[in-house]
Design a protein around this motif. Structure first.
Motif, PDB file in Angstrom:
ATOM      1  N   UNK A  39     -11.682  -3.306  -8.307  1.00 38.62           N
ATOM      2  CA  UNK A  39     -11.172  -4.139  -7.198  1.00 38.62           C
ATOM      3  C   UNK A  39      -9.808  -3.243  -6.118  1.00 38.62           C
ATOM      4  N   UNK A  40      -9.417  -2.706  -6.702  1.00 39.27           N
ATOM      5  CA  UNK A  40      -7.978  -1.945  -5.954  1.00 39.27           C
ATOM      6  C   UNK A  40      -9.003  -0.758  -5.002  1.00 39.27           C
ATOM      7  N   UNK A  41      -9.995  -0.092  -5.849  1.00 40.23           N
ATOM      8  CA  UNK A  41     -10.122   0.601  -4.561  1.00 40.23           C
ATOM      9  C   UNK A  41     -10.872   0.377  -3.233  1.00 40.23           C
ATOM     10  N   UNK A  42     -11.488  -1.257  -2.920  1.00 36.73           N
ATOM     11  CA  UNK A  42     -11.016  -1.545  -1.984  1.00 36.73           C
ATOM     12  C   UNK A  42      -9.910  -1.427  -1.255  1.00 36.73           C
ATOM     13  N   UNK A  43      -9.051  -1.452  -1.484  1.00 38.31           N
ATOM     14  CA  UNK A  43      -7.712  -1.818  -0.632  1.00 38.31           C
ATOM     15  C   UNK A  43      -7.230  -0.317  -0.034  1.00 38.31           C
ATOM     16  N   UNK A  44      -7.619   0.848  -1.444  1.00 40.45           N
ATOM     17  CA  UNK A  44      -6.862   1.833  -1.254  1.00 40.45           C
ATOM     18  C   UNK A  44      -8.565   2.629   0.028  1.00 40.45           C
ATOM     19  N   UNK A  45     -10.110   2.289  -0.226  1.00 44.33           N
ATOM     20  CA  UNK A  45     -10.031   2.676   0.203  1.00 44.33           C
ATOM     21  C   UNK A  45     -10.342   3.158   1.767  1.00 44.33           C
ATOM     22  N   UNK A  54       7.191  -5.270  11.147  1.00 44.84           N
ATOM     23  CA  UNK A  54       6.108  -6.537  11.750  1.00 44.84           C
ATOM     24  C   UNK A  54       5.512  -7.414  10.298  1.00 44.84           C
ATOM     25  N   UNK A  55       6.487  -7.210   9.202  1.00 45.88           N
ATOM     26  CA  UNK A  55       6.163  -8.201   7.663  1.00 45.88           C
ATOM     27  C   UNK A  55       4.404  -7.111   7.000  1.00 45.88           C
ATOM     28  N   UNK A  56       4.586  -6.773   5.503  1.00 45.17           N
ATOM     29  CA  UNK A  56       3.865  -6.570   5.165  1.00 45.17           C
ATOM     30  C   UNK A  56       2.278  -7.434   4.757  1.00 45.17           C
ATOM     31  N   UNK A  57       1.305  -6.410   5.383  1.00 47.17           N
ATOM     32  CA  UNK A  57      -0.125  -7.324   5.296  1.00 47.17           C
ATOM     33  C   UNK A  57      -1.242  -6.157   5.354  1.00 47.17           C
ATOM     34  N   UNK A  58      -2.009  -6.243   4.959  1.00 48.93           N
ATOM     35  CA  UNK A  58      -3.356  -5.048   4.802  1.00 48.93           C
ATOM     36  C   UNK A  58      -3.285  -4.672   6.349  1.00 48.93           C
ATOM     37  N   UNK A  72      -0.249   3.744  -1.433  1.00 46.76           N
ATOM     38  CA  UNK A  72       0.338   3.396  -2.985  1.00 46.76           C
ATOM     39  C   UNK A  72       1.759   3.747  -3.309  1.00 46.76           C
ATOM     40  N   UNK A  73       2.586   4.640  -2.140  1.00 47.17           N
ATOM     41  CA  UNK A  73       3.712   4.577  -2.237  1.00 47.17           C
ATOM     42  C   UNK A  73       4.605   3.210  -1.667  1.00 47.17           C
ATOM     43  N   UNK A 100       6.702   0.678  -3.374  1.00 50.11           N
ATOM     44  CA  UNK A 100       8.188   0.018  -3.163  1.00 50.11           C
ATOM     45  C   UNK A 100       8.416  -1.406  -2.963  1.00 50.11           C
ATOM     46  N   UNK A 101       7.022  -1.666  -2.625  1.00 51.99           N
ATOM     47  CA  UNK A 101       7.158  -3.417  -2.785  1.00 51.99           C
ATOM     48  C   UNK A 101       6.670  -3.655  -1.174  1.00 51.99           C
ATOM     49  N   UNK A 102       6.207  -2.683  -0.162  1.00 56.38           N
ATOM     50  CA  UNK A 102       5.852  -3.211   1.033  1.00 56.38           C
ATOM     51  C   UNK A 102       4.713  -2.726   1.324  1.00 56.38           C
ATOM     52  N   UNK A 103       3.134  -3.013   0.600  1.00 58.36           N
ATOM     53  CA  UNK A 103       2.109  -3.052   1.141  1.00 58.36           C
ATOM     54  C   UNK A 103       1.426  -3.954   0.372  1.00 58.36           C
ATOM     55  N   UNK A 104       0.177  -4.189  -0.669  1.00 59.44           N
ATOM     56  CA  UNK A 104      -0.042  -5.582  -0.246  1.00 59.44           C
ATOM     57  C   UNK A 104       0.763  -6.087  -1.207  1.00 59.44           C
ATOM     58  N   UNK A 105       0.480  -7.682  -1.085  1.00 62.45           N
ATOM     59  CA  UNK A 105       0.881  -8.642  -2.466  1.00 62.45           C
ATOM     60  C   UNK A 105       0.618  -8.871  -3.033  1.00 62.45           C
ATOM     61  N   UNK A 106       1.377  -8.858  -3.929  1.00 57.82           N
ATOM     62  CA  UNK A 106       1.006 -10.166  -5.472  1.00 57.82           C
ATOM     63  C   UNK A 106      -0.154 -11.089  -5.088  1.00 57.82           C
ATOM     64  N   UNK A 107      -1.217 -11.675  -6.216  1.00 58.24           N
ATOM     65  CA  UNK A 107      -1.726 -10.643  -6.917  1.00 58.24           C
ATOM     66  C   UNK A 107      -3.611  -9.994  -6.259  1.00 58.24           C
ATOM     67  N   UNK A 108      -2.856  -9.500  -5.461  1.00 57.87           N
ATOM     68  CA  UNK A 108      -3.625  -8.494  -5.014  1.00 57.87           C
ATOM     69  C   UNK A 108      -3.872  -7.108  -5.407  1.00 57.87           C
ATOM     70  N   UNK A 109      -5.439  -6.218  -5.906  1.00 55.23           N
ATOM     71  CA  UNK A 109      -4.753  -5.302  -7.253  1.00 55.23           C
ATOM     72  C   UNK A 109      -4.728  -4.085  -5.979  1.00 55.23           C
ATOM     73  N   UNK A 110      -3.556  -3.733  -6.226  1.00 51.68           N
ATOM     74  CA  UNK A 110      -3.776  -1.871  -5.695  1.00 51.68           C
ATOM     75  C   UNK A 110      -3.333  -0.635  -6.279  1.00 51.68           C
ATOM     76  N   UNK A 111      -3.972   0.220  -6.230  1.00 54.19           N
ATOM     77  CA  UNK A 111      -2.882   1.094  -7.504  1.00 54.19           C
ATOM     78  C   UNK A 111      -1.930   0.852  -6.980  1.00 54.19           C
ATOM     79  N   UNK A 112      -1.643   1.790  -5.812  1.00 55.93           N
ATOM     80  CA  UNK A 112       0.458   1.799  -6.378  1.00 55.93           C
ATOM     81  C   UNK A 112       1.836   0.871  -6.469  1.00 55.93           C
ATOM     82  N   UNK A 113       0.642  -0.399  -6.782  1.00 55.07           N
ATOM     83  CA  UNK A 113       1.429  -2.002  -7.477  1.00 55.07           C
ATOM     84  C   UNK A 113       1.008  -1.739  -8.919  1.00 55.07           C
ATOM     85  N   UNK A 114      -0.225  -1.860  -9.025  1.00 57.69           N
ATOM     86  CA  UNK A 114      -0.236  -1.460 -10.235  1.00 57.69           C
ATOM     87  C   UNK A 114       0.394  -0.106 -10.797  1.00 57.69           C
TER      88      UNK A 114
END
Lengths: 299, 335
Positions: free
Chosen positions: A95-101, A156-160, A234-235, A239-253
């Protein structure tokens, strides 16, 4: 070659025939084993991300926590093991691949459109326009791109979407420079003058004569930049600025697993591998495309 | 007298174009006059750098600016004052009323568009028809220049040089222009293909009734296609006349020099007689006659002032001050 041409003409008869350069480039790309491997991985990844819901149910498997099976190593039930909340790592990767791609592709599209337009205008008109645009680009370039992304996301605040925007804007300069450089080499060609002679205006000349002749470096840059956009996502997530939990994202994982590095290295190992493989595939494809698009290597 | 021709498609008066660079002012065109009637062909002959191409580009107002500056003169194209038209109207004229054929078909076609698309583009730009109709018409144009319609979707690199030049001709004629500017259209082609391309151009030009300006170094081409000839030297027309005037009763020493440097088929042992010296530096033209330093008939007077036009018949003029002297003749005439 000659025979193919004749066959083509015979088969299609009087109809308008179109055997493009695309076919030629594809033929050359096919010879490059590494690039084809990269392409295969990429296609697989895209298919997986499209059919992620079919493979793993989002609510039941991906975000449902079950502490009774937390931090398990790879097994028959969970191929890549489970994380600190007992969620299946493979499912989360899929599911994280969706976000990353999607972040990679959209961020690159944003920077391509903005940077490409700025670069084309700067290169084509030259003079003051060029100076104005390129100095602005230089300012952007002076700020480290990760720092710029961090600033934009935190403002701007973290969002996709903000993530995509931040990563996109931070790579505008490199597109502007590449497009400008190729426009400069193309705009003095005689066919551009010929286009003027048939009465085409500047916009038509840029869109239908100059841009198509600048595609090669742009395509290569896109394939390489998608990789770096995925890495930036991912970076930033790390650092906690990307996708919010619990959405799976490779960097967050990767980031979430680092506390368990000693006891359960698979928490970081597999997301890390996923990132590496994706980026490797994109880079291999990018290199292959560069070779395939370079007319000097035509045989 | 001859200036009062009626029904001119092109009327250039006293055109002066300079290229103003940091290294000095290049005086590319110094007072050229051209009058061309509908359907006629004018040949512009001269050495490299004599201002032929600059003149042609100025008719489209496409002299690169900067550094090119049109200092003075007027250009009337089918009654329209080209030098004072807004850009949008110029764009409507280019490719429609007047179009240009470039020297090298290898570089004047866009490598990433199919030849058909490139022809259709001209048509779509100037005629108010659908894309489909433009494509059909582009296919027709291909057939007109002798290329099978099936090759519409092929790219320029799949064509030979002569065929590419025919595609360029098809593009130039697609909108039925009143004036065709051909800038050394056969220089990049080999001799047998040259003949084919010239034949195609000649036939189509007659069929479409376009006037043409043929720019070339090659007097053979001039003899084949032109009605009138202007010999250009250092940005000035030094001799102008009908084909017969120039070939049969040559007046100017420079024109004589051009003929002298052609090989003689009848007498194979005859040596070529090149014109000695080089073109004067266009940033620093001599005060008097520009050809004087290379001219074997040159006298002291020649270096003093630029010679004016001297009309020797209704159609023929020459710029050479030696003709002020009664009885002066160049050697070619004497033969």
């Amino acid at each position: 070659m000659e025979a193919a041409k004749i066959n083509g003409a015979v088969q299609e008869g009087g109809a308008v025939k179109r055997r493009g350069q695309a076919g030629e480039i594809w033929r050359r790309l096919k010879k490059n084993k590494m690039a084809m491997a990269g392409l295969a991985v990429l296609v697989l990844l895209i298919l997986v991300s499209i059919f992620a819901d079919v493979l793993f149910d989002y609510n039941e498997i991906v975000i449902k926590q079950d502490t009774s099976i937390r931090l398990q190593g790879p097994s028959g039930a969970h191929w890549l093991g489970t994380d600190e909340f007992g969620r299946d790592i493979l499912a989360r990767l899929v599911h994280g691949s969706r976000v990353s791609l999607s972040v990679g592709v959209i961020a690159v599209s944003i920077s391509l459109v903005i940077g490409g337009a700025l670069g084309a205008i700067a290169g084509f008109y030259g003079g003051k326009t060029d100076n104005l645009i390129m100095r602005f680009i230089d300012i952007l370039l002076a700020v480290p791109s990760l720092l710029l992304s961090i600033t934009i996301v935190s403002a701007l605040g973290p969002s996709i979407f903000n993530l995509m925007l931040a990563i996109g804007v931070s790579s505008v300069p490199s597109y502007a420079r590449i497009v400008r450089a190729s426009v400069l080499t193309v705009k003095d060609q005689e066919y551009v003058e010929a286009a003027r002679c048939i009465g085409a205006n500047n916009f038509e000349i840029i869109v239908s004569h100059i841009i198509p002749n600048c595609m090669a470096p742009i395509i290569v840059q896109v394939s390489l930049k998608v990789a770096s956009a995925i890495l930036s996502t991912s970076g930033l997530s790390f650092l906690g600025l990307g996708i919010k939990a619990p959405t799976p994202e490779w960097g967050a994982m990767l980031s979430g697993g680092r506390a368990y590095l000693r006891n359960a290295p698979h928490l970081t190992l597999f997301p890390g591998l996923a990132i590496i493989i994706t980026i490797l595939a994109l880079n291999l494809l990018g290199d292959g495309l560069r070779d395939a698009l370079d007319p000097k290597l035509k045989k | 007298m001859a200036e009062q021709k009626k029904d001119l498609v092109l009327d250039i008066k006293d055109l002066v174009i300079h290229y103003e660079t940091d290294d000095g002012v290049v005086e590319a065109v110094n007072g050229i006059d051209i009058q061309l009637e509908h359907g006629k062909t004018l040949g512009l002959v001269g050495e490299t750098g004599s201002g032929k191409t600059t003149t042609a580009l100025s008719i489209l107002r496409l002299v690169p600016d900067p550094p090119g500056v049109i200092k003075s003169g007027s250009i009337k194209l089918d009654g329209k004052d080209v030098l004072n038209l807004p850009v949008a109207e110029l764009e409507a004229i280019r490719g429609n009323l007047v179009s240009m054929i470039f020297q090298d078909p290898m570089t004047s076609l866009n490598p990433v568009l199919t030849v058909g698309e490139q022809i259709a583009e001209v048509i779509a730009l100037h005629e108010n028809i659908s894309e489909k109709e433009a494509q059909t018409k582009a296919g027709d144009m291909l057939e007109v220049v002798g290329i099978p319609r099936e090759r519409y979707g092929e790219y320029p690199h799949q064509f030979s040089g002569g065929m590419k030049q025919r595609v360029v001709i098809a593009m130039a004629l697609a909108c039925n222009p009143k004036l065709l500017l051909a800038d050394e259209p056969t220089t990049a082609l080999d001799v047998t293909i040259q003949a084919q391309v010239l034949e195609t151009m000649k036939k189509l030009r007659e069929q479409y009734g376009s006037a043409m300006i043929m720019i070339t170094h090659d007097l053979g081409i001039i003899a084949e296609v032109c009605d009138e000839v202007s010999v250009v030297y250092a940005g000035q027309i030094v001799e102008h006349g009908t084909l017969e005037d120039i070939f049969e009763s040559t007046m100017h020493p420079y024109t004589e020099g051009l003929f002298g440097s052609l090989p003689n088929i009848e007498e194979r042992k005859a040596r070529l007689q090149p014109i000695t010296g080089l073109m004067p530096d266009p940033t620093n033209l001599p005060k008097g006659c520009c050809f004087a330093p290379r001219c074997k008939y040159c006298t002291e007077n020649c270096a003093k002032s630029r010679p004016d036009k001297k009309w020797v018949s209704d159609t023929h003029y020459v710029r050479c001050s030696r003709y002020e002297e009664p009885g002066f003749q160049i050697e070619r005439r004497g033969q």
